[in-house]
Design a protein around this motif. Structure first.
Motif, PDB file in Angstrom:
ATOM      1  N   GLY A 193       0.817  -1.208   0.000  1.00  0.00           N
ATOM      2  CA  GLY A 193       0.000   0.000   0.000  1.00  0.00           C
ATOM      3  C   GLY A 193       0.850   1.256   0.000  1.00  0.00           C
ATOM      4  N   PHE A 194       1.877   1.286   0.847  1.00  0.00           N
ATOM      5  CA  PHE A 194       2.787   2.431   0.861  1.00  0.00           C
ATOM      6  C   PHE A 194       3.561   2.518  -0.448  1.00  0.00           C
ATOM      7  CE2 PHE A 194       2.052   2.688   5.417  1.00  0.00           C
ATOM      8  CZ  PHE A 194       2.183   4.052   5.664  1.00  0.00           C
ATOM      9  N   SER A 195       3.992   1.370  -0.969  1.00  0.00           N
ATOM     10  CA  SER A 195       4.740   1.371  -2.226  1.00  0.00           C
ATOM     11  C   SER A 195       3.889   1.899  -3.373  1.00  0.00           C
ATOM     12  CB  SER A 195       5.215  -0.049  -2.536  1.00  0.00           C
ATOM     13  OG  SER A 195       5.920  -0.097  -3.754  1.00  0.00           O
ATOM     14  N   ASP A 196       2.644   1.435  -3.474  1.00  0.00           N
ATOM     15  CA  ASP A 196       1.751   1.907  -4.532  1.00  0.00           C
ATOM     16  C   ASP A 196       1.464   3.403  -4.393  1.00  0.00           C
ATOM     17  OD1 ASP A 196       1.564  -0.492  -5.822  1.00  0.00           O
ATOM     18  OD2 ASP A 196      -0.429  -1.003  -5.095  1.00  0.00           O
ATOM     19  N   THR A 197       1.197   3.838  -3.174  1.00  0.00           N
ATOM     20  CA  THR A 197       0.874   5.247  -2.960  1.00  0.00           C
ATOM     21  C   THR A 197       2.046   6.140  -3.351  1.00  0.00           C
ATOM     22  OG1 THR A 197      -0.612   4.643  -1.152  1.00  0.00           O
ATOM     23  CG2 THR A 197       0.086   6.943  -1.268  1.00  0.00           C
ATOM     24  N   ASP A 248      13.987   5.047 -15.847  1.00  0.00           N
ATOM     25  CA  ASP A 248      12.797   4.220 -16.062  1.00  0.00           C
ATOM     26  C   ASP A 248      12.235   3.763 -14.725  1.00  0.00           C
ATOM     27  OD1 ASP A 248      10.964   2.709 -17.818  1.00  0.00           O
ATOM     28  OD2 ASP A 248      11.945   0.955 -16.942  1.00  0.00           O
ATOM     29  N   ASP A 249      10.943   3.943 -14.541  1.00  0.00           N
ATOM     30  CA  ASP A 249      10.267   3.616 -13.278  1.00  0.00           C
ATOM     31  C   ASP A 249       8.966   2.912 -13.630  1.00  0.00           C
ATOM     32  OD1 ASP A 249       8.806   3.603 -10.903  1.00  0.00           O
ATOM     33  OD2 ASP A 249       9.502   5.583 -10.269  1.00  0.00           O
ATOM     34  N   ALA A 250       9.012   1.574 -13.696  1.00  0.00           N
ATOM     35  CA  ALA A 250       7.846   0.804 -14.135  1.00  0.00           C
ATOM     36  C   ALA A 250       6.633   1.072 -13.258  1.00  0.00           C
ATOM     37  CB  ALA A 250       8.176  -0.683 -14.150  1.00  0.00           C
ATOM     38  N   HIS A 251       6.835   1.153 -11.955  1.00  0.00           N
ATOM     39  CA  HIS A 251       5.730   1.364 -11.022  1.00  0.00           C
ATOM     40  C   HIS A 251       5.054   2.708 -11.282  1.00  0.00           C
ATOM     41  CE1 HIS A 251       4.525   0.042  -6.664  1.00  0.00           C
ATOM     42  NE2 HIS A 251       3.493   0.188  -7.459  1.00  0.00           N
ATOM     43  N   LYS A 252       5.867   3.740 -11.407  1.00  0.00           N
ATOM     44  CA  LYS A 252       5.318   5.067 -11.708  1.00  0.00           C
ATOM     45  C   LYS A 252       4.642   5.070 -13.082  1.00  0.00           C
ATOM     46  CE  LYS A 252       7.764   8.465 -13.372  1.00  0.00           C
ATOM     47  NZ  LYS A 252       8.766   9.550 -13.548  1.00  0.00           N
ATOM     48  N   ASN A 253       5.265   4.422 -14.059  1.00  0.00           N
ATOM     49  CA  ASN A 253       4.691   4.375 -15.405  1.00  0.00           C
ATOM     50  C   ASN A 253       3.307   3.730 -15.408  1.00  0.00           C
ATOM     51  OD1 ASN A 253       7.141   5.394 -16.222  1.00  0.00           O
ATOM     52  ND2 ASN A 253       7.911   3.464 -17.062  1.00  0.00           N
ATOM     53  N   HIS A 254       3.156   2.689 -14.592  1.00  0.00           N
ATOM     54  CA  HIS A 254       1.881   1.966 -14.538  1.00  0.00           C
ATOM     55  C   HIS A 254       0.773   2.885 -14.008  1.00  0.00           C
ATOM     56  CE1 HIS A 254       0.216  -1.968 -15.284  1.00  0.00           C
ATOM     57  NE2 HIS A 254      -0.345  -2.047 -14.085  1.00  0.00           N
ATOM     58  N   PHE A 255       1.111   3.667 -12.996  1.00  0.00           N
ATOM     59  CA  PHE A 255       0.125   4.613 -12.466  1.00  0.00           C
ATOM     60  C   PHE A 255      -0.125   5.764 -13.439  1.00  0.00           C
ATOM     61  CE2 PHE A 255       0.674   2.592  -8.322  1.00  0.00           C
ATOM     62  CZ  PHE A 255      -0.631   2.621  -7.861  1.00  0.00           C
ATOM     63  N   ALA A 256       0.908   6.214 -14.121  1.00  0.00           N
ATOM     64  CA  ALA A 256       0.717   7.275 -15.106  1.00  0.00           C
ATOM     65  C   ALA A 256      -0.243   6.829 -16.196  1.00  0.00           C
ATOM     66  CB  ALA A 256       2.067   7.682 -15.706  1.00  0.00           C
ATOM     67  N   ASN A 257      -0.118   5.569 -16.618  1.00  0.00           N
ATOM     68  CA  ASN A 257      -1.026   5.020 -17.614  1.00  0.00           C
ATOM     69  C   ASN A 257      -2.461   5.000 -17.095  1.00  0.00           C
ATOM     70  OD1 ASN A 257      -2.170   1.981 -18.670  1.00  0.00           O
ATOM     71  ND2 ASN A 257      -1.469   3.403 -20.239  1.00  0.00           N
ATOM     72  N   PHE A 258      -2.622   4.649 -15.816  1.00  0.00           N
ATOM     73  CA  PHE A 258      -3.938   4.644 -15.161  1.00  0.00           C
ATOM     74  C   PHE A 258      -4.529   6.057 -15.136  1.00  0.00           C
ATOM     75  CE2 PHE A 258      -5.998   4.798 -10.759  1.00  0.00           C
ATOM     76  CZ  PHE A 258      -7.220   4.302 -11.183  1.00  0.00           C
ATOM     77  N   PHE A 259      -3.742   7.027 -14.716  1.00  0.00           N
ATOM     78  CA  PHE A 259      -4.237   8.400 -14.609  1.00  0.00           C
ATOM     79  C   PHE A 259      -4.522   9.017 -15.985  1.00  0.00           C
ATOM     80  CE2 PHE A 259      -1.639   8.535 -10.468  1.00  0.00           C
ATOM     81  CZ  PHE A 259      -2.713   8.058  -9.740  1.00  0.00           C
ATOM     82  N   GLU A 260      -3.691   8.681 -16.968  1.00  0.00           N
ATOM     83  CA  GLU A 260      -3.948   9.172 -18.329  1.00  0.00           C
ATOM     84  C   GLU A 260      -5.252   8.597 -18.866  1.00  0.00           C
ATOM     85  OE1 GLU A 260      -0.410   7.949 -20.260  1.00  0.00           O
ATOM     86  OE2 GLU A 260       0.804   9.587 -19.425  1.00  0.00           O
ATOM     87  N   GLY A 261      -5.540   7.343 -18.509  1.00  0.00           N
ATOM     88  CA  GLY A 261      -6.811   6.753 -18.912  1.00  0.00           C
ATOM     89  C   GLY A 261      -7.984   7.513 -18.333  1.00  0.00           C
TER      90      GLY A 261
END
Length: 447
Positions: A46-50, A390-403
């Motif tokens: 949870g902390f990592s995702d946030t 490159d930050d896969a975790h951040k990229n994954h959330f960026a893709n979510f927010f762009e959606g």
């Protein structure tokens, strides 16, 4: 990933059609147009995702829900006193200032909270695996479609540069037709084997034990089960749901496959005999059918929590013209076309031929099959290292927010997420029931 607009049909444990890309409501935050998020489940992940979500600069944290008071206190210490904290996730879903929720709870809560959040009009980021049981997948997919909200499943590795490069190479035909894949994800320390620390103040006063149990069997308070829930089938999905899911998600992303049609797994509890009821060593074999541009191929996955040897967690995708090996932030492409004609090395029956007969045979073969070769091409290696930033975790959330903001598809929507989750849940089914599991990857049902 493309989806179509056919009618969704729900059956018991089955989905027989794809979901349409929904019409998303564009959200604007009160603070610099940032998306307002709340995290439900503030453990390690949870902390990592946030933190990964906040690194995008596209969101702000509004609220946190967790069943252990210590985590709520820590959330305020880390993210600020302005963050609202509560034990009750339903209070988060009622808040008008929350646009999207991060669901980072034990696996047995994933489907229930995802559906509730979608019905309340929230966009959803749900940790992997999307569901704990195969029969829960259809309802989550249906809820996402009905709500018209963005849902991203959290197997973030596929948003890294190495996975994107592997996908590009496969699509370009650099290794020819895939015939075999193998992938490992071993561990060698206690934390990696889910032996998480237990706070000294853990008690019925500081933990909402009854809510934690949810629809799991009722039992007396046990802080070990609360903080080390992955060790138990009542709340988690074992090594398959925690680690195979990453491997399968990556393979599906890189190859474009919809999934296997036969799954068999075996394993044992080798070392961590601490009361857990899931294995610490598991091997799975999966058969992927020919589909689209893909030939049929085999895949073998392994997790070993008792590995005191060398740890080489890599994925190898092997074709008839080479292989791709990748893990972490690096990738190696090895190209070598196989020989197509007999007669090289000690092949065929040249041991029974005279030299003259051998040369006559080869000359006749070359005349009949002028495009074939009896010698393999020299090995060529191409190395790829992801950029340091490159930050896969951040990229994954960026893709979510762009959606959310741009009404664009996300890389791991519920359909994709379930197509990855179902085979790993089938691994558990195979292991505990000691049988081969047959799965329909197109229509998403056990057969």
């Amino acid at each position: 990933m493309k989806t179509d607009r056919r009618t969704f049909v729900k059956q018991l444990g089955a989905v027989t059609a794809s979901t349409a890309v929904p019409h998303f409501n564009i959200i604007k935050s009160l603070n610099d147009n940032k998306i307002r998020i709340a995290t439900i489940g503030m453990g390690i992940q949870g902390f990592s995702d946030t933190n990964a979500a906040l690194r995008t600069g596209m969101c702000e944290l509004v609220a946190v829900a967790d069943l252990y008071d210590g985590r709520l206190t820590h959330a305020k210490e880390v993210f600020g006193n302005h963050v609202v904290t509560t034990r009750d996730y339903r209070e988060v879903l009622e808040r008008k200032d929350v646009d999207a929720v991060l669901i980072v709870t034990p696996d047995h809560w994933h489907d229930r909270i995802s559906i509730a959040a979608l019905k309340k009009g929230k966009h959803v980021y749900c940790e992997k695996p999307m569901v704990q049981h195969i029969e829960e997948g259809a309802a989550v997919i249906a809820a996402a479609k009905a709500a018209g909200k963005v849902m991203q499943v959290g197997s973030q590795r596929i948003s890294g540069a190495a996975f994107k490069e592997a996908k590009r190479l496969v699509e370009a035909g650099d290794i020819g037709m895939i015939n075999f894949i193998e992938s490992t994800n071993d561990r060698f320390n206690a934390i990696g084997a889910w032996q998480y620390s237990i706070p000294s103040d853990a008690s019925l006063k500081t933990i909402d034990w009854e809510t934690f149990l949810g629809d799991a069997p009722k039992r007396a308070f046990d802080p070990v089960r609360f903080f080390r829930w992955r060790n138990y089938r009542d709340y988690g999905t074992g090594v398959a749901g925690d680690l195979f899911i990453h491997l399968i998600t990556g393979v599906h992303f890189v190859t474009g496959s919809l999934g296997p049609n036969r799954i068999f797994s075996s394993g044992q509890l080798s070392y961590w005999k601490d009361g857990r009821d899931v294995p610490d060593v598991m091997v799975a074999t999966m058969e992927y059918p020919a589909m689209g541009k893909l030939d049929s191929f085999q895949m073998v996955l392994r997790v070993n929590f008792a590995n005191a040897g060398s740890i080489k967690n890599v994925t190898r995708i092997v074709g008839n013209e080479g292989e791709i090996t990748f893990g972490g932030n690096s990738l190696t492409l090895t190209k070598r076309k196989l020989a197509t004609a007999p007669g090289y090395g000690n092949g065929e029956s040249f041991g029974t031929f005279s030299n003259a007969q051998q040369q006559e045979y080869l000359a006749a073969y070359d005349a009949k099959y002028p495009t074939e070769t009896r010698t393999p091409e020299p090995v060529k290696e191409v190395l790829f290292d992801a950029p340091k930033e490159d930050d896969a975790h951040k990229n994954h959330f960026a893709n979510f927010f762009e959606g959310i903001l741009n009404n664009t598809p996300v890389v791991e929507d519920p359909l994709f997420g379930f197509r990855a989750a179902a085979p790993v849940l089938a691994c558990n089914k195979s292991y505990f029931e000691k049988k081969v599991v047959n799965w329909d990857p197109k229509n998403l049902k056990l057969t």
